[in-house]
Structure formats: structure tokens, C-alpha cells
Scaffold this active site. Structure first.
Site, PDB file in Angstrom:
ATOM      1  N   LYS A 149       0.828  -1.212   0.000  1.00 25.49           N
ATOM      2  CA  LYS A 149       0.000   0.000   0.000  1.00 25.49           C
ATOM      3  C   LYS A 149       0.864   1.265   0.000  1.00 25.49           C
ATOM      4  CE  LYS A 149      -2.249  -0.922   3.843  1.00 25.49           C
ATOM      5  NZ  LYS A 149      -1.703  -2.252   4.208  1.00 25.49           N
ATOM      6  N   ARG A 173      -9.301   1.367   9.382  1.00 24.18           N
ATOM      7  CA  ARG A 173      -8.859   0.009   9.695  1.00 24.18           C
ATOM      8  C   ARG A 173     -10.015  -0.849  10.193  1.00 24.18           C
ATOM      9  NH1 ARG A 173      -3.241   0.390   9.075  1.00 24.18           N
ATOM     10  NH2 ARG A 173      -2.104  -1.214  10.179  1.00 24.18           N
ATOM     11  N   ARG A 187      11.554  -2.096  11.702  1.00 22.94           N
ATOM     12  CA  ARG A 187      10.311  -1.607  12.298  1.00 22.94           C
ATOM     13  C   ARG A 187      10.044  -2.452  13.527  1.00 22.94           C
ATOM     14  NH1 ARG A 187       5.308  -0.436   8.238  1.00 22.94           N
ATOM     15  NH2 ARG A 187       4.251  -1.281  10.053  1.00 22.94           N
ATOM     16  N   ARG A 195      -0.979  -8.957  13.286  1.00 23.98           N
ATOM     17  CA  ARG A 195      -1.457  -7.911  12.369  1.00 23.98           C
ATOM     18  C   ARG A 195      -2.279  -8.506  11.227  1.00 23.98           C
ATOM     19  NH1 ARG A 195       3.882  -5.613  10.939  1.00 23.98           N
ATOM     20  NH2 ARG A 195       2.852  -4.185   9.503  1.00 23.98           N
TER      21      ARG A 195
HETATM   22  P1  AMP Z   1       0.926   0.433   9.260  1.00 23.05           P
HETATM   23  O1  AMP Z   1       2.162   1.235   9.014  1.00 23.05           O
HETATM   24  O2  AMP Z   1      -0.272   0.970   8.526  1.00 23.05           O
HETATM   25  O3  AMP Z   1       1.135  -1.030   9.042  1.00 23.05           O
HETATM   26  O4  AMP Z   1       0.572   0.613  10.808  1.00 23.05           O
HETATM   27  C1  AMP Z   1       1.457   0.178  11.813  1.00 23.05           C
HETATM   28  C2  AMP Z   1       0.703   0.066  13.128  1.00 23.05           C
HETATM   29  O5  AMP Z   1       0.151   1.340  13.475  1.00 23.05           O
HETATM   30  C3  AMP Z   1      -0.493  -0.882  13.112  1.00 23.05           C
HETATM   31  O6  AMP Z   1      -0.137  -2.223  13.350  1.00 23.05           O
HETATM   32  C4  AMP Z   1      -1.342  -0.310  14.234  1.00 23.05           C
HETATM   33  O7  AMP Z   1      -0.820  -0.650  15.503  1.00 23.05           O
HETATM   34  C5  AMP Z   1      -1.143   1.177  14.046  1.00 23.05           C
HETATM   35  N1  AMP Z   1      -2.137   1.760  13.132  1.00 23.05           N
HETATM   36  C6  AMP Z   1      -1.937   2.292  11.895  1.00 23.05           C
HETATM   37  N2  AMP Z   1      -3.074   2.750  11.369  1.00 23.05           N
HETATM   38  C7  AMP Z   1      -4.039   2.506  12.303  1.00 23.05           C
HETATM   39  C8  AMP Z   1      -5.437   2.740  12.350  1.00 23.05           C
HETATM   40  N3  AMP Z   1      -6.085   3.308  11.320  1.00 23.05           N
HETATM   41  N4  AMP Z   1      -6.097   2.361  13.476  1.00 23.05           N
HETATM   42  C9  AMP Z   1      -5.466   1.797  14.509  1.00 23.05           C
HETATM   43  N5  AMP Z   1      -4.166   1.532  14.522  1.00 23.05           N
HETATM   44  C10 AMP Z   1      -3.436   1.881  13.426  1.00 23.05           C
END
Ligand code: AMP
Length: 195
Positions: free
Chosen positions: A13, A88, A134, A145
Site C-alpha cells: 500500500k 482500519r 520496524r 497484524r
Molecule cells: P501500518 O504502518 O499501517 O502497518 O501501521 C502500523 C501500526 O500502526 C499498526 O499495526 C497499528 O498498531 C497502528 N495503526 C496504523 N493505522 C491505524 C489505524 N487506522 N487504526 C489503529 N491503529 C493503526
């Protein structure tokens, strides 16, 4: 154009959103990046968010909404954006609709889901782990996740399909191939809107 990208962690993404950002001249709004920035700035919100992120769990909706609201309030986001990582879950989707209404009656134009089989996802995430560090890319957390995606985020596909906004794109291939598929899904949306 207001676009949301959906797809499991590791679907690409972020890569696709950056390509769209360049091509369509609209900002890439990534909830994960906004959260990681809050964490590295050690804000109260960031410290609270980090506990959830490290576990692979979702951060409370209100915290993420606050960051998204602030980001969409910036002038570069008034004419469009490509959003990645938000919403999400169904509650966040309703929050986003309200937020857009508040920002001058905006609406989403298209929701693209990048589909990738879960075996391929696990392979990609372990490769990413070698390249960039990360805190949440450890194996157990990745599995959590993926489960969170299946349970909380996948229901959004039906939600946006019912609204006539969803386009599904095959996420296996080179970044350029996937970008071409996304762009053609967006063109379909343009003509559908005009008709
Ligand atoms: P990502 O970079 O989008 O994979 O997000 C990394 C982490 O940030 C996720 O595993 C969640 O813990 C948190 N996160 C990101 N976006 C959201 C969201 N819209 N709602 C809740 N947690 C989020």
C-alpha cells in the site's frame, strides 16, 4: 481525487500510495507514518499509541482520528489525498465519512483493495524485516497484524462495495504492474462518475 487504499500488511500500500502521490499530485496520508512520527516525537499520543503498535494491535480509534483530522486540515489535502492504513475498521470508516463531511462536504471517490495471498504476505514481510527496521515486524506481531486485518479491516470491503466505491486489484507482480492496475481501476471510476 480522494482515494483509500486497503490491503493486508505487506501488500504494498505504501509503495503504491507514493506512486499515486507523484502521479496525481495528491498527498499520501498514511496513518502508520503519522503514528510513528508521534512516537518518535515522544508526544503523549505517541507514547500511548506505541504500546498498541508494538503488540501488533490497533491503536484506539480516537487517537488515530485525531492525527488524520489534523492532517486533512492542512491545505495540501483539500483537493484530494491517497490514504493508506486508515480506516482500519468499520467504526473508523464511519468516522472518516463524518470527518470528510466536516471538511466541506467531501466524499471518497474510490477505495482500492490490493489483494495478496497470505503466504506471499508472510514472505514479503520477512524480506522487509531484512531491509528496514520496524519494531512491529517481528514474526509473532506480523501474525497478529494479519489476524487483525482479517477480523477488523476485511469487513470494510463489503461496506465499500455496497457504497459502489470498491475496486479489487491483484497485488502480485512488480510495483509498476500493480500501479497500472490501480490506475485503470481509477479511470473506470472517473468515467462511472461522469456517466
Ligand atoms: P501500518 O504502518 O499501517 O502497518 O501501521 C502500523 C501500526 O500502526 C499498526 O499495526 C497499528 O498498531 C497502528 N495503526 C496504523 N493505522 C491505524 C489505524 N487506522 N487504526 C489503529 N491503529 C493503526
Amino acid at each position: 481525487m480522494r482515494i483509500v487504499l486497503l490491503g493486508p500488511p505487506g501488500a504494498g500500500k505504501g509503495t503504491q500510495a507514493k506512486l499515486l502521490e507523484k502521479r496525481l499530485q495528491i498527498p499520501h496520508v498514511a496513518s502508520g507514518d503519522l503514528l510513528r512520527m508521534a512516537v518518535s516525537n515522544r508526544t503523549a499520543l505517541g507514547l500511548e499509541a506505541k504500546r498498541h503498535m508494538d503488540e501488533g494491535a490497533l491503536v484506539p480509534d480516537e487517537l488515530v482520528l485525531k492525527l488524520i483530522d489534523e492532517r486533512l486540515s492542512q491545505p495540501d489535502a483539500t483537493d484530494g489525498f491517497v490514504m493508506d492504513g486508515f480506516p482500519r475498521n468499520l467504526r473508523q470508516a464511519a468516522m472518516l465519512a463524518n470527518l470528510l463531511k466536516k471538511h466541506g462536504g467531501q466524499r471518497l471517490d474510490r477505495v482500492i483493495v490490493i489483494e495478496v495471498p497470505s503466504d506471499e504476505i508472510k514472505k514479503r514481510i520477512s524480506e522487509r524485516r531484512g531491509r528496514e527496521k520496524r519494531d512491529d515486524d517481528v514474526e509473532d506481531t506480523v501474525l497478529i497484524r494479519l489476524e487483525v486485518y482479517a477480523a477488523a479491516t476485511r469487513p470494510l470491503l463489503e461496506y465499500y462495495a455496497k457504497l459502489g466505491l470498491l475496486a479489487q486489484v491483484d497485488g502480485v507482480g512488480s510495483p509498476e504492474q500493480i500501479q497500472a492496475r490501480i490506475r485503470s481501476a481509477l479511470d473506470v471510476a472517473d468515467s462511472a462518475v461522469k456517466a
